[in-house]
Motif scaffolding. Sequence first.
Motif, PDB file in Angstrom:
ATOM      1  N   ILE A  58      10.311   3.122  10.879  1.00  0.00           N
ATOM      2  CA  ILE A  58       9.529   3.181  12.121  1.00  0.00           C
ATOM      3  C   ILE A  58       8.715   4.472  12.189  1.00  0.00           C
ATOM      4  O   ILE A  58       7.546   4.457  12.564  1.00  0.00           O
ATOM      5  CB  ILE A  58      10.501   3.041  13.308  1.00  0.00           C
ATOM      6  N   LYS A  59       9.353   5.594  11.781  1.00  0.00           N
ATOM      7  CA  LYS A  59       8.658   6.888  11.796  1.00  0.00           C
ATOM      8  C   LYS A  59       7.387   6.817  10.949  1.00  0.00           C
ATOM      9  O   LYS A  59       6.306   7.202  11.393  1.00  0.00           O
ATOM     10  CB  LYS A  59       9.589   7.981  11.238  1.00  0.00           C
ATOM     11  N   VAL A  60       7.499   6.296   9.725  1.00  0.00           N
ATOM     12  CA  VAL A  60       6.335   6.257   8.829  1.00  0.00           C
ATOM     13  C   VAL A  60       5.268   5.306   9.366  1.00  0.00           C
ATOM     14  O   VAL A  60       4.084   5.592   9.310  1.00  0.00           O
ATOM     15  CB  VAL A  60       6.759   5.883   7.385  1.00  0.00           C
ATOM     16  N   ARG A  61       5.692   4.166   9.936  1.00  0.00           N
ATOM     17  CA  ARG A  61       4.709   3.219  10.483  1.00  0.00           C
ATOM     18  C   ARG A  61       3.954   3.829  11.660  1.00  0.00           C
ATOM     19  O   ARG A  61       2.755   3.629  11.814  1.00  0.00           O
ATOM     20  CB  ARG A  61       5.394   1.910  10.878  1.00  0.00           C
ATOM     21  N   LEU A  62       4.661   4.598  12.498  1.00  0.00           N
ATOM     22  CA  LEU A  62       3.997   5.249  13.635  1.00  0.00           C
ATOM     23  C   LEU A  62       3.050   6.351  13.167  1.00  0.00           C
ATOM     24  O   LEU A  62       1.962   6.518  13.707  1.00  0.00           O
ATOM     25  CB  LEU A  62       5.039   5.841  14.597  1.00  0.00           C
ATOM     26  N   GLN A  63       3.491   7.102  12.149  1.00  0.00           N
ATOM     27  CA  GLN A  63       2.681   8.239  11.690  1.00  0.00           C
ATOM     28  C   GLN A  63       1.407   7.786  10.979  1.00  0.00           C
ATOM     29  O   GLN A  63       0.418   8.501  10.967  1.00  0.00           O
ATOM     30  CB  GLN A  63       3.495   9.122  10.732  1.00  0.00           C
ATOM     31  N   THR A  64       1.454   6.619  10.359  1.00  0.00           N
ATOM     32  CA  THR A  64       0.319   6.220   9.520  1.00  0.00           C
ATOM     33  C   THR A  64      -0.468   5.044  10.098  1.00  0.00           C
ATOM     34  O   THR A  64      -1.346   4.518   9.438  1.00  0.00           O
ATOM     35  CB  THR A  64       0.799   5.840   8.100  1.00  0.00           C
ATOM     36  N   GLN A  65      -0.146   4.619  11.336  1.00  0.00           N
ATOM     37  CA  GLN A  65      -0.877   3.458  11.876  1.00  0.00           C
ATOM     38  C   GLN A  65      -2.367   3.776  12.012  1.00  0.00           C
ATOM     39  O   GLN A  65      -2.734   4.897  12.355  1.00  0.00           O
ATOM     40  CB  GLN A  65      -0.271   2.972  13.192  1.00  0.00           C
ATOM     41  N   PRO A  66      -3.213   2.764  11.717  1.00  0.00           N
ATOM     42  CA  PRO A  66      -4.652   3.023  11.737  1.00  0.00           C
ATOM     43  C   PRO A  66      -5.166   3.318  13.146  1.00  0.00           C
ATOM     44  O   PRO A  66      -4.573   2.871  14.130  1.00  0.00           O
ATOM     45  CB  PRO A  66      -5.253   1.709  11.207  1.00  0.00           C
ATOM     46  N   LYS A  67      -6.241   4.092  13.186  1.00  0.00           N
ATOM     47  CA  LYS A  67      -6.864   4.389  14.484  1.00  0.00           C
ATOM     48  C   LYS A  67      -7.476   3.092  15.026  1.00  0.00           C
ATOM     49  O   LYS A  67      -8.153   2.368  14.285  1.00  0.00           O
ATOM     50  CB  LYS A  67      -7.976   5.431  14.282  1.00  0.00           C
TER      51      LYS A  67
ATOM     52  N   CYS B  26       6.626   6.229   1.071  1.00  0.00           N
ATOM     53  CA  CYS B  26       5.560   6.102   2.073  1.00  0.00           C
ATOM     54  C   CYS B  26       4.588   4.979   1.718  1.00  0.00           C
ATOM     55  O   CYS B  26       4.195   4.197   2.571  1.00  0.00           O
ATOM     56  CB  CYS B  26       4.789   7.422   2.221  1.00  0.00           C
ATOM     57  N   LEU B  27       4.219   4.889   0.446  1.00  0.00           N
ATOM     58  CA  LEU B  27       3.277   3.839   0.030  1.00  0.00           C
ATOM     59  C   LEU B  27       3.868   2.444   0.239  1.00  0.00           C
ATOM     60  O   LEU B  27       3.182   1.524   0.677  1.00  0.00           O
ATOM     61  CB  LEU B  27       2.873   4.033  -1.438  1.00  0.00           C
ATOM     62  N   LEU B  28       5.163   2.285  -0.069  1.00  0.00           N
ATOM     63  CA  LEU B  28       5.804   0.976   0.106  1.00  0.00           C
ATOM     64  C   LEU B  28       5.966   0.639   1.588  1.00  0.00           C
ATOM     65  O   LEU B  28       5.827  -0.511   1.990  1.00  0.00           O
ATOM     66  CB  LEU B  28       7.175   0.942  -0.588  1.00  0.00           C
ATOM     67  N   GLN B  29       6.275   1.659   2.400  1.00  0.00           N
ATOM     68  CA  GLN B  29       6.484   1.392   3.830  1.00  0.00           C
ATOM     69  C   GLN B  29       5.187   1.007   4.531  1.00  0.00           C
ATOM     70  O   GLN B  29       5.195   0.160   5.405  1.00  0.00           O
ATOM     71  CB  GLN B  29       7.113   2.619   4.511  1.00  0.00           C
ATOM     72  N   ILE B  30       4.072   1.645   4.148  1.00  0.00           N
ATOM     73  CA  ILE B  30       2.844   1.303   4.885  1.00  0.00           C
ATOM     74  C   ILE B  30       2.244  -0.006   4.398  1.00  0.00           C
ATOM     75  O   ILE B  30       1.606  -0.703   5.148  1.00  0.00           O
ATOM     76  CB  ILE B  30       1.771   2.426   4.901  1.00  0.00           C
ATOM     77  N   GLN B  31       2.485  -0.373   3.126  1.00  0.00           N
ATOM     78  CA  GLN B  31       1.902  -1.646   2.689  1.00  0.00           C
ATOM     79  C   GLN B  31       2.574  -2.810   3.415  1.00  0.00           C
ATOM     80  O   GLN B  31       1.950  -3.831   3.689  1.00  0.00           O
ATOM     81  CB  GLN B  31       1.968  -1.815   1.173  1.00  0.00           C
ATOM     82  N   ALA B  32       3.835  -2.630   3.782  1.00  0.00           N
ATOM     83  CA  ALA B  32       4.523  -3.688   4.529  1.00  0.00           C
ATOM     84  C   ALA B  32       3.898  -3.858   5.911  1.00  0.00           C
ATOM     85  O   ALA B  32       3.785  -4.961   6.423  1.00  0.00           O
ATOM     86  CB  ALA B  32       6.005  -3.356   4.657  1.00  0.00           C
ATOM     87  N   SER B  33       3.470  -2.735   6.530  1.00  0.00           N
ATOM     88  CA  SER B  33       2.930  -2.855   7.888  1.00  0.00           C
ATOM     89  C   SER B  33       1.432  -3.204   7.893  1.00  0.00           C
ATOM     90  O   SER B  33       0.934  -3.774   8.841  1.00  0.00           O
ATOM     91  CB  SER B  33       3.187  -1.588   8.702  1.00  0.00           C
ATOM     92  N   THR B  34       0.701  -2.863   6.785  1.00  0.00           N
ATOM     93  CA  THR B  34      -0.725  -3.226   6.768  1.00  0.00           C
ATOM     94  C   THR B  34      -0.920  -4.640   6.233  1.00  0.00           C
ATOM     95  O   THR B  34      -1.992  -5.223   6.377  1.00  0.00           O
ATOM     96  CB  THR B  34      -1.559  -2.252   5.899  1.00  0.00           C
ATOM     97  N   GLY B  35       0.119  -5.174   5.578  1.00  0.00           N
ATOM     98  CA  GLY B  35       0.051  -6.552   5.087  1.00  0.00           C
ATOM     99  C   GLY B  35      -0.677  -6.687   3.758  1.00  0.00           C
ATOM    100  O   GLY B  35      -0.773  -7.763   3.188  1.00  0.00           O
TER     101      GLY B  35
ATOM    102  N   ALA C 125       4.755  19.652   9.035  1.00  0.00           N
ATOM    103  CA  ALA C 125       4.461  19.503   7.600  1.00  0.00           C
ATOM    104  C   ALA C 125       4.691  18.063   7.156  1.00  0.00           C
ATOM    105  O   ALA C 125       3.997  17.550   6.275  1.00  0.00           O
ATOM    106  CB  ALA C 125       5.331  20.462   6.777  1.00  0.00           C
ATOM    107  N   ASP C 126       5.654  17.377   7.778  1.00  0.00           N
ATOM    108  CA  ASP C 126       5.955  15.994   7.411  1.00  0.00           C
ATOM    109  C   ASP C 126       4.807  15.055   7.794  1.00  0.00           C
ATOM    110  O   ASP C 126       4.464  14.143   7.045  1.00  0.00           O
ATOM    111  CB  ASP C 126       7.257  15.553   8.099  1.00  0.00           C
ATOM    112  N   VAL C 127       4.213  15.277   8.973  1.00  0.00           N
ATOM    113  CA  VAL C 127       3.077  14.448   9.401  1.00  0.00           C
ATOM    114  C   VAL C 127       1.918  14.622   8.417  1.00  0.00           C
ATOM    115  O   VAL C 127       1.310  13.647   7.959  1.00  0.00           O
ATOM    116  CB  VAL C 127       2.610  14.827  10.838  1.00  0.00           C
ATOM    117  N   LEU C 128       1.630  15.893   8.061  1.00  0.00           N
ATOM    118  CA  LEU C 128       0.549  16.169   7.107  1.00  0.00           C
ATOM    119  C   LEU C 128       0.842  15.511   5.768  1.00  0.00           C
ATOM    120  O   LEU C 128      -0.032  14.917   5.138  1.00  0.00           O
ATOM    121  CB  LEU C 128       0.366  17.683   6.909  1.00  0.00           C
ATOM    122  N   LYS C 129       2.107  15.593   5.337  1.00  0.00           N
ATOM    123  CA  LYS C 129       2.507  15.036   4.040  1.00  0.00           C
ATOM    124  C   LYS C 129       2.373  13.513   4.023  1.00  0.00           C
ATOM    125  O   LYS C 129       1.849  12.938   3.080  1.00  0.00           O
ATOM    126  CB  LYS C 129       3.951  15.450   3.734  1.00  0.00           C
ATOM    127  N   SER C 130       2.836  12.850   5.097  1.00  0.00           N
ATOM    128  CA  SER C 130       2.720  11.379   5.160  1.00  0.00           C
ATOM    129  C   SER C 130       1.247  10.961   5.080  1.00  0.00           C
ATOM    130  O   SER C 130       0.893  10.019   4.376  1.00  0.00           O
ATOM    131  CB  SER C 130       3.315  10.831   6.469  1.00  0.00           C
TER     132      SER C 130
END
Length: 300
Positions: free
Chosen positions: A33-42, A135-144, A229-234
Amino acid sequence: MSKQQQISPMKNFFAGGFGGVCLVFAGHPLDTIKVRLQTQPKPKPGESLLYAGTIDCLKKTFAKEGLKGFYKGMAAPIIGVTPMFAVCFFGFGMGKKLQQKTPDDILTYPQLFAAGMLSGVFTTAIMAPGERIKCLLQIQASTGEVKYAGPMDCVKQLYREFGIRGIYKGTALTLMRDVPASGMYFTSYEWLKNVLTPAGKSHNELSVPSVLFAGGMAGIFNWAVAIPADVLKSRFQTAPEGKYPNGFRDVLRELIREEGIGSLYKGFNAVMLRAFPANAACFLGFEFAMKFLHWMAPDL
C-alpha cells in the motif's frame, strides 16, 4: 545490572535472518500500500486520485485482487530480507564488538548509534537491488501494465537493458535512507529495552509485550528518519531511464516544485501503520532466535 551476554555477530546473523522473515509476513501488506500511494500517477485535470488515502487503497486492493493482492511481490523481499536482516544484525553486532575494549563493556548510546549506522552500510549492498525490483513489481500490479513476469525476470531484463547499474539504481539514496535510520533503529530499541527492564533484572528477562513494544517503537523511530529519503528513492527507482539525469537532486526539486515539502512524507500513515507490527514481529523473532541459539550453542 546482571552480567551481559557476550556479543556474538554470528548468532546475530542467524537470529536477524529469522527476525527478517517475521517482519515480512507481518509488514508486507502495508508495504504494498505504501509503494502504491507513493507512486500513484498525478490525476489528469478533472479526475480524482486513484487512491484517496491508506484505507481507500486497502479497500480497492482487496476488492480488485483479494487477499493475494496484499502479498504481491513478497518472494523478492523474503529472498532479500532474510539475508539482509541477517547482515543488518550481524553489522550491528560487529559494530558493537569493535567498540568494546573487554567483552563486558557496556556501550554508550552514541556508540550504539555508530554500530547501527555500520549495519546500514552493510545492508545497502543487498538492499538496493532488492528494493528496486520490489518497487518495479509493486507498481506494475497497480498500473496494470505487466512488463516483468517476476523477480528473476525483472533482474534479467534490467541487466540486459542497463547492465549492473540498472540493478543498483538508487544505491546512494538507499544509503542516505538506511545509514542514519539504522542508527536510530538500534539505539531506540536498546534505549527502550533499558527503560522497560525492571531494576535488578536483566534484558533477557523482558516480557513479550515489552519486547513487542520496544521493537515496534524502534520501527517508528527508524521510519521517522527514513521517510523523506524513501519517497525520493521510490520515485527515482521507478522512474523511466534518463528522467532524472542529476539523480536525487532532480527528484527532490520536482517533488517540492509540484507538490510542496509535505510530499516528502507521502505514505506516512501506511508506513507508520506497518512499522509498528512489522518491527515488533522482527525483534520478537530475533530475541526468540537468540535465546534458542544461546541454548543450542552457549559458546559460539
